[in-house]
Design a protein around this motif. Structure first.
Motif, PDB file in Angstrom:
ATOM      1  N   ILE A 207      -1.452   4.365  -1.672  1.00 56.53           N
ATOM      2  CA  ILE A 207      -2.003   3.799  -2.899  1.00 56.53           C
ATOM      3  C   ILE A 207      -3.482   4.134  -3.076  1.00 56.53           C
ATOM      4  CG2 ILE A 207      -2.792   1.549  -2.035  1.00 56.53           C
ATOM      5  CD1 ILE A 207      -1.393   0.296  -4.496  1.00 56.53           C
ATOM      6  N   LEU A 208      -4.111   4.655  -2.037  1.00 54.62           N
ATOM      7  CA  LEU A 208      -5.535   4.966  -2.066  1.00 54.62           C
ATOM      8  C   LEU A 208      -5.811   6.462  -2.141  1.00 54.62           C
ATOM      9  CD1 LEU A 208      -6.674   2.400   0.656  1.00 54.62           C
ATOM     10  CD2 LEU A 208      -7.073   2.222  -1.800  1.00 54.62           C
ATOM     11  N   THR A 209      -4.795   7.261  -2.392  1.00 53.34           N
ATOM     12  CA  THR A 209      -4.962   8.710  -2.408  1.00 53.34           C
ATOM     13  C   THR A 209      -4.421   9.304  -3.709  1.00 53.34           C
ATOM     14  OG1 THR A 209      -2.825   9.038  -1.298  1.00 53.34           O
ATOM     15  CG2 THR A 209      -4.768   8.882   0.103  1.00 53.34           C
ATOM     16  N   GLY A 210      -4.948  10.473  -4.048  1.00 53.95           N
ATOM     17  CA  GLY A 210      -4.408  11.233  -5.163  1.00 53.95           C
ATOM     18  C   GLY A 210      -4.461  10.538  -6.507  1.00 53.95           C
ATOM     19  N   GLY A 211      -5.432   9.656  -6.714  1.00 53.09           N
ATOM     20  CA  GLY A 211      -5.520   8.952  -7.993  1.00 53.09           C
ATOM     21  C   GLY A 211      -4.399   7.963  -8.226  1.00 53.09           C
ATOM     22  N   ALA A 212      -3.765   7.488  -7.140  1.00 53.86           N
ATOM     23  CA  ALA A 212      -2.609   6.602  -7.288  1.00 53.86           C
ATOM     24  C   ALA A 212      -2.953   5.280  -7.958  1.00 53.86           C
ATOM     25  CB  ALA A 212      -1.978   6.339  -5.917  1.00 53.86           C
ATOM     26  N   LEU A 213      -4.201   4.874  -7.888  1.00 46.17           N
ATOM     27  CA  LEU A 213      -4.587   3.614  -8.520  1.00 46.17           C
ATOM     28  C   LEU A 213      -4.901   3.761 -10.013  1.00 46.17           C
ATOM     29  CD1 LEU A 213      -6.732   1.925  -5.731  1.00 46.17           C
ATOM     30  CD2 LEU A 213      -4.679   0.970  -6.802  1.00 46.17           C
ATOM     31  N   ASP A 214      -4.998   4.979 -10.508  1.00 50.10           N
ATOM     32  CA  ASP A 214      -5.293   5.164 -11.925  1.00 50.10           C
ATOM     33  C   ASP A 214      -4.250   4.486 -12.820  1.00 50.10           C
ATOM     34  OD1 ASP A 214      -7.525   6.554 -11.194  1.00 50.10           O
ATOM     35  OD2 ASP A 214      -6.758   8.531 -11.734  1.00 50.10           O
TER      36      ASP A 214
ATOM     37  N   PRO B  69       0.812  -1.216   0.000  1.00 45.46           N
ATOM     38  CA  PRO B  69       0.000   0.000   0.000  1.00 45.46           C
ATOM     39  C   PRO B  69       0.844   1.264   0.000  1.00 45.46           C
ATOM     40  CG  PRO B  69       0.016  -0.976   2.181  1.00 45.46           C
ATOM     41  CD  PRO B  69       0.711  -1.951   1.271  1.00 45.46           C
ATOM     42  N   SER B  70       2.146   1.124   0.234  1.00 42.37           N
ATOM     43  CA  SER B  70       3.051   2.277   0.236  1.00 42.37           C
ATOM     44  C   SER B  70       3.761   2.483  -1.096  1.00 42.37           C
ATOM     45  CB  SER B  70       4.105   2.104   1.342  1.00 42.37           C
ATOM     46  OG  SER B  70       3.504   1.993   2.607  1.00 42.37           O
ATOM     47  N   ASP B  71       3.498   1.622  -2.065  1.00 45.46           N
ATOM     48  CA  ASP B  71       4.260   1.657  -3.314  1.00 45.46           C
ATOM     49  C   ASP B  71       3.340   1.579  -4.528  1.00 45.46           C
ATOM     50  OD1 ASP B  71       6.255   1.595  -5.211  1.00 45.46           O
ATOM     51  OD2 ASP B  71       6.894  -0.458  -4.764  1.00 45.46           O
ATOM     52  N   PRO B  72       2.605   2.645  -4.827  1.00 44.27           N
ATOM     53  CA  PRO B  72       1.712   2.614  -5.989  1.00 44.27           C
ATOM     54  C   PRO B  72       2.443   2.334  -7.294  1.00 44.27           C
ATOM     55  CG  PRO B  72       1.220   4.515  -4.593  1.00 44.27           C
ATOM     56  CD  PRO B  72       2.489   3.913  -4.070  1.00 44.27           C
ATOM     57  N   ALA B  73       3.638   2.900  -7.463  1.00 42.42           N
ATOM     58  CA  ALA B  73       4.382   2.679  -8.705  1.00 42.42           C
ATOM     59  C   ALA B  73       4.760   1.219  -8.860  1.00 42.42           C
ATOM     60  CB  ALA B  73       5.634   3.554  -8.733  1.00 42.42           C
ATOM     61  N   GLY B  74       5.147   0.583  -7.758  1.00 47.36           N
ATOM     62  CA  GLY B  74       5.473  -0.837  -7.806  1.00 47.36           C
ATOM     63  C   GLY B  74       4.272  -1.684  -8.175  1.00 47.36           C
ATOM     64  N   ALA B  75       3.096  -1.308  -7.645  1.00 46.22           N
ATOM     65  CA  ALA B  75       1.882  -2.046  -7.985  1.00 46.22           C
ATOM     66  C   ALA B  75       1.574  -1.930  -9.472  1.00 46.22           C
ATOM     67  CB  ALA B  75       0.712  -1.530  -7.157  1.00 46.22           C
ATOM     68  N   ALA B  76       1.700  -0.705 -10.012  1.00 38.99           N
ATOM     69  CA  ALA B  76       1.435  -0.510 -11.438  1.00 38.99           C
ATOM     70  C   ALA B  76       2.432  -1.286 -12.292  1.00 38.99           C
ATOM     71  CB  ALA B  76       1.490   0.979 -11.775  1.00 38.99           C
ATOM     72  N   GLU B  77       3.696  -1.300 -11.890  1.00 44.38           N
ATOM     73  CA  GLU B  77       4.714  -2.028 -12.647  1.00 44.38           C
ATOM     74  C   GLU B  77       4.425  -3.521 -12.650  1.00 44.38           C
ATOM     75  OE1 GLU B  77       9.578  -2.754 -12.644  1.00 44.38           O
ATOM     76  OE2 GLU B  77       8.637  -1.491 -11.126  1.00 44.38           O
TER      77      GLU B  77
ATOM     78  N   ILE C 235      -5.484  -7.412  -7.752  1.00 44.29           N
ATOM     79  CA  ILE C 235      -4.555  -7.120  -6.668  1.00 44.29           C
ATOM     80  C   ILE C 235      -5.338  -6.926  -5.386  1.00 44.29           C
ATOM     81  CG2 ILE C 235      -2.805  -6.129  -8.180  1.00 44.29           C
ATOM     82  CD1 ILE C 235      -3.734  -3.336  -7.191  1.00 44.29           C
ATOM     83  N   PHE C 236      -4.661  -7.164  -4.284  1.00 48.43           N
ATOM     84  CA  PHE C 236      -5.242  -6.962  -2.957  1.00 48.43           C
ATOM     85  C   PHE C 236      -4.371  -5.981  -2.186  1.00 48.43           C
ATOM     86  CE2 PHE C 236      -5.083  -7.991   1.581  1.00 48.43           C
ATOM     87  CZ  PHE C 236      -6.388  -7.686   1.925  1.00 48.43           C
ATOM     88  N   ILE C 237      -5.004  -5.005  -1.548  1.00 52.76           N
ATOM     89  CA  ILE C 237      -4.301  -3.992  -0.774  1.00 52.76           C
ATOM     90  C   ILE C 237      -4.610  -4.212   0.700  1.00 52.76           C
ATOM     91  CG2 ILE C 237      -3.986  -1.528  -0.359  1.00 52.76           C
ATOM     92  CD1 ILE C 237      -5.178  -1.098  -3.215  1.00 52.76           C
ATOM     93  N   GLY C 238      -3.614  -4.635   1.460  1.00 59.18           N
ATOM     94  CA  GLY C 238      -3.775  -4.801   2.892  1.00 59.18           C
ATOM     95  C   GLY C 238      -2.950  -3.781   3.655  1.00 59.18           C
ATOM     96  N   GLY C 239      -2.893  -3.929   4.973  1.00 57.71           N
ATOM     97  CA  GLY C 239      -2.086  -3.039   5.789  1.00 57.71           C
ATOM     98  C   GLY C 239      -2.754  -1.699   6.033  1.00 57.71           C
ATOM     99  N   ASN C 240      -2.045  -0.830   6.748  1.00 58.44           N
ATOM    100  CA  ASN C 240      -2.606   0.454   7.151  1.00 58.44           C
ATOM    101  C   ASN C 240      -2.208   1.652   6.293  1.00 58.44           C
ATOM    102  OD1 ASN C 240      -3.871  -0.809   9.345  1.00 58.44           O
ATOM    103  ND2 ASN C 240      -2.028  -0.620  10.600  1.00 58.44           N
ATOM    104  N   PRO C 241      -1.031   1.680   5.661  1.00 59.72           N
ATOM    105  CA  PRO C 241      -0.665   2.851   4.860  1.00 59.72           C
ATOM    106  C   PRO C 241      -1.681   3.110   3.754  1.00 59.72           C
ATOM    107  CG  PRO C 241       1.264   1.507   5.265  1.00 59.72           C
ATOM    108  CD  PRO C 241       0.085   0.710   5.736  1.00 59.72           C
TER     109      PRO C 241
END
Length: 385
Positions: free
Chosen positions: A108-115, A81-89, A99-105
């Motif tokens: 990845i859920l802000t600022g359109g990071a999942l786009d 959840p702390s690495d949106p770029a890694g998830a996209a890659e 994909i599944f997003i766990g944890g507290n950070p």
């Protein structure tokens, strides 16, 4: 998926996962049109048989895929959840189905990071979180907390719960989330802090069904797919599958209580079902349900569910990991009848795909099973059909 504590290591492990598809790419949830409301005919009433090549709108899409790409669509992998770029890659490289997003950070859920994650998926990607309320929440730091299922049922009407889930679903959808691993259909009298405990709506199966249906309906109306869990029922089981093997009461007892919320499953609309790592006397033998053909047969046959079925976490729960290496667990789950295999710990995608490719080449994993699962996965993402 279950407790927040079982997912915290996702953040520190530098997880990667991927997802795949081609020109049928879905729009980012932040810009998608309003979803269709759920209806009784959308989840469980049709025949469970896969459509024929002549009538299946997914056939042209599937024909574009290599065998490895088909298999990748059957995987749901944890990402950091702390690495949106890694998830996209990872999605771009591996083209997994979800994909599944766990944890507290929450980066990845802000600022359109999942786009960019959605844009990297050739055939669309499901993005899932655990958002039950109470002690299992993922966006509470961003959008405020919601009560546990037990508190909701004690303090709200079903219609109020539907409205709460609709609002929560809209918040998730706006952040790029497409699936919620909720509601829990488990019927439990455990103390609040038990493995299920206050995550259950009620000790009464009919009340549990009423409130779970309300929650699922609200999510669906918001455009978020509800994932009903944990089939065939964790609420009366002994043990915690995070810690080791879990045994439920015999199947006849489950039918009278724990399985009641799954009756009339078409009412839940366009939902998925998560199968738990539960050993059921009279059904699964010594296998956990997530790896048992009999468990999937029960869901498909007796309860007439025709939507996609996903496993509980195969990579971070000792009910599985103590006896099954991840690649073998994924293979066994798909062979048994799962449409998607989940592991929250991330990574290992290539290793798993190598094992699955070998299994399809030698007939250990039949091609018909792969295509059947793939069709359900693609239709659930509106990639085709």
């Amino acid at each position: 998926m279950n407790l927040r504590t079982a997912l915290v290591f996702v953040v520190t492990a530098g997880l990667l996962a991927g997802c795949g598809g081609e020109q049928a790419q879905v729009s980012s949830p932040t810009t998608s049109a309003a979803p269709a409301s759920p209806g009784p005919a959308s989840a469980g009433t049709p025949s469970s048989a896969a459509p024929s090549q002549a009538t299946d709108p997914c056939a042209p899409v599937i024909s574009q895929m290599s065998q490895r790409q088909k298999l990748a669509q059957l995987l749901v992998v944890g990402v950091s959840p702390s690495d949106p770029a890694g998830a996209a890659e990872t999605v771009r490289e591996q083209q997994v189905g979800g994909i599944f997003i766990g944890g507290n950070p929450t980066a990845i859920l802000t600022g359109g990071a999942l786009d960019p994650v959605h844009a990297a998926a050739r055939w669309g990607v499901s993005v899932a979180i655990d958002e039950e309320g109470g002690r299992v929440q993922r966006i509470d730091a961003l959008d405020g907390s919601i009560p546990s299922a037990r508190v909701l049922a004690a303090t709200m009407s079903p219609e109020q719960v539907r409205g709460l889930a609709l609002d929560r679903g809209r918040q998730m959808r706006a952040r790029g989330v497409t699936e919620d691993y909720a509601p829990i259909l488990d019927v439990s009298a455990q103390p609040d802090d038990g493995p299920i405990g206050d995550r259950s709506f009620s000790t009464d199966p009919h009340t549990a069904r009423t409130y779970a249906l309300a929650f699922a309906t609200g999510l669906s109306e918001a455009g978020v797919t509800p994932v009903l869990k944990h089939f065939p029922g964790h609420g009366s089981a002994e043990g915690d599958s995070h810690e080791g093997a879990v045994t439920t009461p015999p199947l006849d007892s489950l039918r009278a209580k724990d399985l009641v919320p799954y009756e009339g499953i078409a009412d839940y609309g366009r939902a998925k079902v998560m199968v738990g790592h539960l050993t059921v006397p009279g059904l699964t033998g010594q296998q956990p349900a997530s790896l048992s053909p009999a468990a999937y047969g029960l869901l498909r046959g007796d309860y007439r569910f025709t939507g996609p079925v996903i496993t509980d976490d195969l990579g971070a729960m000792r009910a599985i990991t103590s006896d099954h290496p991840l690649p073998d667990a994924v293979l066994d789950a798909l062979r048994a009848g799962a449409d998607q295999a989940l592991w929250s710990s991330g990574g290992k995608v290539s290793t798993v795909l190598d094992r699955l490719e070998s299994a399809t080449a030698d007939g250990e994993l039949p091609a018909t099973r792969v295509d059947e699962a793939l069709g359900r996965v693609l239709r659930a993402k509106h990639t085709c059909g």
